[in-house]
Motif scaffolding. Sequence first.
Motif, PDB file in Angstrom:
ATOM      1  N   THR A  38      24.095  34.493  -0.129  1.00 26.46           N
ATOM      2  CA  THR A  38      24.323  33.575  -0.334  1.00 26.46           C
ATOM      3  C   THR A  38      23.408  33.494   1.038  1.00 26.46           C
ATOM      4  O   THR A  38      22.232  32.123   1.058  1.00 26.46           O
ATOM      5  N   GLU A  40      25.442  32.897   3.737  1.00 28.60           N
ATOM      6  CA  GLU A  40      25.778  31.632   4.165  1.00 28.60           C
ATOM      7  C   GLU A  40      26.384  32.655   4.864  1.00 28.60           C
ATOM      8  O   GLU A  40      26.759  33.503   5.807  1.00 28.60           O
ATOM      9  N   THR A 325       7.069  29.561   7.498  1.00 27.74           N
ATOM     10  CA  THR A 325       7.788  29.428   7.029  1.00 27.74           C
ATOM     11  C   THR A 325       8.320  28.753   8.269  1.00 27.74           C
ATOM     12  O   THR A 325       8.914  29.338   8.839  1.00 27.74           O
ATOM     13  N   ARG A 358      20.067  30.221  11.468  1.00 31.85           N
ATOM     14  CA  ARG A 358      18.994  29.641  10.209  1.00 31.85           C
ATOM     15  C   ARG A 358      19.212  31.068   8.877  1.00 31.85           C
ATOM     16  O   ARG A 358      18.356  32.673   9.907  1.00 31.85           O
ATOM     17  N   LEU A 360      16.929  32.963   6.024  1.00 35.51           N
ATOM     18  CA  LEU A 360      16.289  32.783   4.914  1.00 35.51           C
ATOM     19  C   LEU A 360      16.015  34.306   4.301  1.00 35.51           C
ATOM     20  O   LEU A 360      16.248  34.896   5.095  1.00 35.51           O
ATOM     21  N   ASP A 371      13.797  29.321   3.580  1.00 39.24           N
ATOM     22  CA  ASP A 371      15.261  28.425   3.815  1.00 39.24           C
ATOM     23  C   ASP A 371      15.978  28.464   3.042  1.00 39.24           C
ATOM     24  O   ASP A 371      16.062  28.105   1.668  1.00 39.24           O
ATOM     25  N   THR A 372      17.288  29.278   2.751  1.00 40.22           N
ATOM     26  CA  THR A 372      18.627  28.794   2.238  1.00 40.22           C
ATOM     27  C   THR A 372      18.844  28.040   2.159  1.00 40.22           C
ATOM     28  O   THR A 372      19.929  27.570   1.325  1.00 40.22           O
ATOM     29  N   GLY A 373      18.989  27.287   3.041  1.00 44.79           N
ATOM     30  CA  GLY A 373      19.558  25.676   3.871  1.00 44.79           C
ATOM     31  C   GLY A 373      21.051  25.868   4.542  1.00 44.79           C
ATOM     32  O   GLY A 373      21.306  25.130   5.338  1.00 44.79           O
ATOM     33  N   HIS A 374      21.628  27.579   4.652  1.00 46.74           N
ATOM     34  CA  HIS A 374      22.659  28.038   5.986  1.00 46.74           C
ATOM     35  C   HIS A 374      22.220  27.921   7.179  1.00 46.74           C
ATOM     36  O   HIS A 374      21.367  28.817   7.645  1.00 46.74           O
ATOM     37  N   ARG A 375      22.860  26.561   7.835  1.00 42.81           N
ATOM     38  CA  ARG A 375      22.027  26.616   9.557  1.00 42.81           C
ATOM     39  C   ARG A 375      24.405  27.454  10.321  1.00 42.81           C
ATOM     40  O   ARG A 375      25.212  26.832   9.392  1.00 42.81           O
TER      41      ARG A 375
END
Length: 399
Positions: A38, A40, A325, A358, A360, A371-375
């Motif tokens: 994922t 994450e 990106t 972050r 990707l 971007d996976t959105g995971h930070r």
Amino acid sequence: MGDWASGRRLLLVGTYTPDSDPPGAGRGIHRIGFDPRTGELFDQGVAAATPGPSFLAYRPEPPTVYAVNERAKGTLTAFRVDGDADLTELGEVPTGGGSPCHVRYLGPAQVAVTNYADGVVTFVPTDAEGRPAPSDRELGHRGRGPVTDRQEGPHAHSTAVVLNSHERRLRYLLAADLGTDELRVYQYAVPVQDEEPAHPEEGLFGTVKLPSGTGPRHLAVNGDHVYIAGELDSRVHVVRWNPRRGTGEHLGSVPSLGGLHDANFPAEIALHRLKVDGRDIADGDALPMTTTYEGRVYVSNRGANVISTFAVRDEGARLEHLADTPVGDWPRHFAVIRGHRDEPDHLVVAAQNGDELRSLRIDPDTGVPADTGHRLAIPVPVCVLPVPINRIRRTCDRP
């Protein structure tokens, strides 16, 4: 410590600390879990409290991490890694210069450290357990460049290994000198079992001249081609390497991102290594040709705050820009996280001024990350080092 048995990966993240130069709010080497499916990210605490570990390198046997301590009087610290992802300090030695900013593992006998402040490149010997010893090979340099506030003298920033096809027991080490617009060429020996040790030429073997004002920072090697991130001219340069002569030829350059930006300073550059016929392509090897995919080069652009993707063309001699990106504020270093079996490949980016990591996901067809959105909030992250924790655990479990 982490849920490594579930397939979670280990990332070690270097930061600036209150006692480093420059100072920062980091606490040393931070331990991060990474879900390879994922993207994450999981905070697993601080692995080692050490001053300003701004760059890290890994030695597989025995599992050892080397960290530069970026201070006016630089040091290098070694740590043993165990199956719980804990770090135990093995020793600390001077780096022979000021503000060390990069370390590279060169095999069981030594590592190379670059000292930014005075441009000294140091070959630090290591023993069979990975412990460093004081160096007797500290190599200074002279010169300057046209950007007077950044190029008043030599500033060694990183190194890369290129091959020597004439003597298999020797390797060439390229040092990117931001202050003198050169790649400095050195030799070092690789131990070969049952053979007499090789004796590298002492001192500077030669230089590869780059265009004035380039400010070479980091390097990526693709067989007989070297890609260089120019911090000061915001371009990516291509050099053809001659492994028999130990010389390089500058072929040209391209902008480091697709658009224009008034103040952009490229940082890290990396080659995306492919899987071909079930085998991994090692760092520094030439990417094999395929009908649809010749490989990708990624560059972090500070200022524009993007990761730029380039296609490798003409058997390595040319780069073609594909995409930019967006990532966090001031993307410094990043790492390619290889997927196993059906797992995707990822990039994990250290956004230094954004105080975050972050992740990707790399598109398997285009090679462009998204971007996976995971930070994950981390103070001043400046280096991301993947460590094969599950392999280490298996080794530790052997009777």
